[in-house]
Design an enzyme around this catalytic site. Sequence first.
Site, PDB file in Angstrom:
ATOM      1  N   HIS A   1     -24.980   9.640   1.359  1.00 41.85           N
ATOM      2  CA  HIS A   1     -24.572  10.424   0.174  1.00 41.85           C
ATOM      3  C   HIS A   1     -25.119   9.807  -1.099  1.00 41.85           C
ATOM      4  O   HIS A   1     -24.993  10.383  -2.188  1.00 41.85           O
ATOM      5  CB  HIS A   1     -23.033  10.510   0.104  1.00 41.85           C
TER       6      HIS A   1
ATOM      7  N   ARG B   1     -20.022  15.271  -5.968  1.00 40.06           N
ATOM      8  CA  ARG B   1     -19.169  14.309  -5.249  1.00 40.06           C
ATOM      9  C   ARG B   1     -19.460  12.882  -5.728  1.00 40.06           C
ATOM     10  O   ARG B   1     -18.596  12.004  -5.669  1.00 40.06           O
ATOM     11  CB  ARG B   1     -19.387  14.439  -3.745  1.00 40.06           C
TER      12      ARG B   1
ATOM     13  N   ASP C   1     -18.567  23.289   7.060  1.00 44.54           N
ATOM     14  CA  ASP C   1     -18.025  21.928   6.975  1.00 44.54           C
ATOM     15  C   ASP C   1     -17.163  21.867   5.718  1.00 44.54           C
ATOM     16  O   ASP C   1     -17.677  22.033   4.606  1.00 44.54           O
ATOM     17  CB  ASP C   1     -19.160  20.896   6.876  1.00 44.54           C
TER      18      ASP C   1
ATOM     19  N   GLU D   1     -14.967  23.072  10.336  1.00 45.58           N
ATOM     20  CA  GLU D   1     -14.961  21.614  10.492  1.00 45.58           C
ATOM     21  C   GLU D   1     -14.187  20.913   9.385  1.00 45.58           C
ATOM     22  O   GLU D   1     -14.337  21.231   8.216  1.00 45.58           O
ATOM     23  CB  GLU D   1     -16.392  21.084  10.504  1.00 45.58           C
TER      24      GLU D   1
ATOM     25  N   GLU E   1     -14.791  12.943  11.917  1.00 47.17           N
ATOM     26  CA  GLU E   1     -15.779  12.009  11.344  1.00 47.17           C
ATOM     27  C   GLU E   1     -15.112  10.922  10.494  1.00 47.17           C
ATOM     28  O   GLU E   1     -15.682   9.837  10.330  1.00 47.17           O
ATOM     29  CB  GLU E   1     -16.843  12.751  10.547  1.00 47.17           C
TER      30      GLU E   1
ATOM     31  N   ASP F   1     -17.887   9.277  14.068  1.00 47.71           N
ATOM     32  CA  ASP F   1     -19.156   8.704  13.596  1.00 47.71           C
ATOM     33  C   ASP F   1     -19.251   7.302  14.197  1.00 47.71           C
ATOM     34  O   ASP F   1     -18.356   6.470  13.964  1.00 47.71           O
ATOM     35  CB  ASP F   1     -19.174   8.635  12.057  1.00 47.71           C
TER      36      ASP F   1
ATOM     37  N   HIS G   1     -20.581  12.654  14.622  1.00 49.18           N
ATOM     38  CA  HIS G   1     -21.047  12.977  13.264  1.00 49.18           C
ATOM     39  C   HIS G   1     -22.426  12.335  13.081  1.00 49.18           C
ATOM     40  O   HIS G   1     -22.732  11.292  13.639  1.00 49.18           O
ATOM     41  CB  HIS G   1     -20.051  12.409  12.252  1.00 49.18           C
TER      42      HIS G   1
ATOM     43  N   GLU H   1     -25.780  16.155  16.121  1.00 49.02           N
ATOM     44  CA  GLU H   1     -25.938  16.637  14.741  1.00 49.02           C
ATOM     45  C   GLU H   1     -27.152  15.959  14.104  1.00 49.02           C
ATOM     46  O   GLU H   1     -27.383  14.754  14.310  1.00 49.02           O
ATOM     47  CB  GLU H   1     -24.700  16.311  13.900  1.00 49.02           C
TER      48      GLU H   1
HETATM   49  C1  LIG Z   1     -22.185  18.187   4.546  1.00 48.53           C
HETATM   50  C2  LIG Z   1     -20.836  17.495   4.469  1.00 48.53           C
HETATM   51  O1  LIG Z   1     -20.265  17.852   3.217  1.00 48.53           O
HETATM   52  C3  LIG Z   1     -20.933  15.998   4.524  1.00 48.53           C
HETATM   53  O2  LIG Z   1     -21.761  15.549   3.467  1.00 48.53           O
HETATM   54  C4  LIG Z   1     -21.466  15.496   5.843  1.00 48.53           C
HETATM   55  O3  LIG Z   1     -21.743  14.134   5.750  1.00 48.53           O
HETATM   56  C5  LIG Z   1     -20.509  15.536   7.017  1.00 48.53           C
HETATM   57  O4  LIG Z   1     -19.275  16.113   6.782  1.00 48.53           O
HETATM   58  C6  LIG Z   1     -21.175  16.150   8.231  1.00 48.53           C
HETATM   59  O5  LIG Z   1     -20.460  16.673   9.095  1.00 48.53           O
HETATM   60  O6  LIG Z   1     -22.426  16.010   8.334  1.00 48.53           O
HETATM   61 MG   LIG Z   2     -18.467  16.980   8.590  1.00 46.50          MG
END
Ligand SMILES: C[C@H](O)[C@H](O)[C@@H](O)[C@@H](O)C(=O)O
Ligand SMILES: [Mg+2]
Length: 394
Positions: free
Chosen positions: A22, A48, A214, A240, A268, A291, A318, A338
Amino acid sequence: MSIPTIKHVRAYVVRGGGADYHDQGDSHWIDDHICTPMSKYPEYCQSRQSFGINVLGSLVIEIEDSEGHVGLGVTTAGEIGAYIVEKHFARFLEGARVTDIEKLWDQMFNASLFYGRKGVVINTLSGVDLALWDLLGKVREEPVHVMLGGAVRDELQFYATGARPDLAKDMGFIGGKMPLQWGPAHGDEGLKKNIEKLAEMRSRVGDDFWLMFDCWMSLNVEYATRLAHAAQEYGLKWIEEALPPDDYWGYAKLRQQVPSTMMVTTGEHEATRWGFRMLMEMDCCDLIQPDVGWCGGVTELLKISALADAHGKLVVPHGSSVYSYHFVATRHNSPFAEFLMMAPQADKVVPMFNPLLLDEPVPVNGRLKISELDKPGFGVRLNPECKLHRPYTH
Ligand SMILES: C[C@H](O)[C@H](O)[C@@H](O)[C@@H](O)C(=O)O
Ligand SMILES: [Mg+2]
């Protein structure tokens, strides 16, 4: 057979992308009006980063053994993580055999139980665990997936997370997960905009391409239920992380209220076998998304995944780049993975942890052959051009 011992442990912080993905520059889709629990505050609604999603930075851990092999692990933990590694965890690691992964995990977890259990401490423990598995692979000259029991498939298939599922389809991905941009603070007008976005993407990708939202912990049960039902006509495959991670009760209720054809997914920001046991025993979700750099590492993900398998749940980690690919390759209940689109406009495939790692594999046409992972450990190296800062020593 002589087993090498751990001689040195080093913890570095890196800013600008990497494991803290991020931590990007301006005008990136991943920081463009994405709904979060902070969206109720107008000043924190657009970005964010404005409330600190990238406050930690990447933690890079190097573990060097008595024969000079160096194991590498990365995660999201920054200086806090570096302190924990150097001032606390290193005492268990230095002098241990490189094969003592299970015992070292237990010692670091229990020794930090009074201040850890979840969050940045378990992120840090995860990063150390990844470095230990990478080191063992380098000692044994085996990829992690081989040490985990071997691949159960010849290639991985990926869905893409990003602002452009339409482009993801053209790139060969099996689905596209979009960040939700409006939440309860934006009322019915915002919910309508979410559905308009979904409808537009559905019109571009056709009926068979997976589309997901998401929600990044930003909703409540009532709003998430309304969103799910409004999204049903556009074939939303899953909703999600609709709720904060600790609201197991809310997830259990939401799962009863969404359309039967739609999955509720989360995980995650959950950690350890006990957190995921709660999600499963309270029937919170259809699919869990730990994750591997945040849930406790490979050592803990093995336990989480076995528990999920016994509950008949899919485990789709994740996005955590190569660190999850070796795991997914070896699990029957992890049929796809993913891939986070880290190009600012989500219009091309770039390595997820750019620019931190060299030799980081990426999907081609939405797929990755397991043979691409056939290098010792996780098969990646630190980019020497990345500026490493070691804030603490021991
Ligand atoms: C895209 C989402 O807002 C997050 O930035 C991402 O990191 C996570 O939630 C995801 O599932 O990839
Ligand atoms: Mg996510």
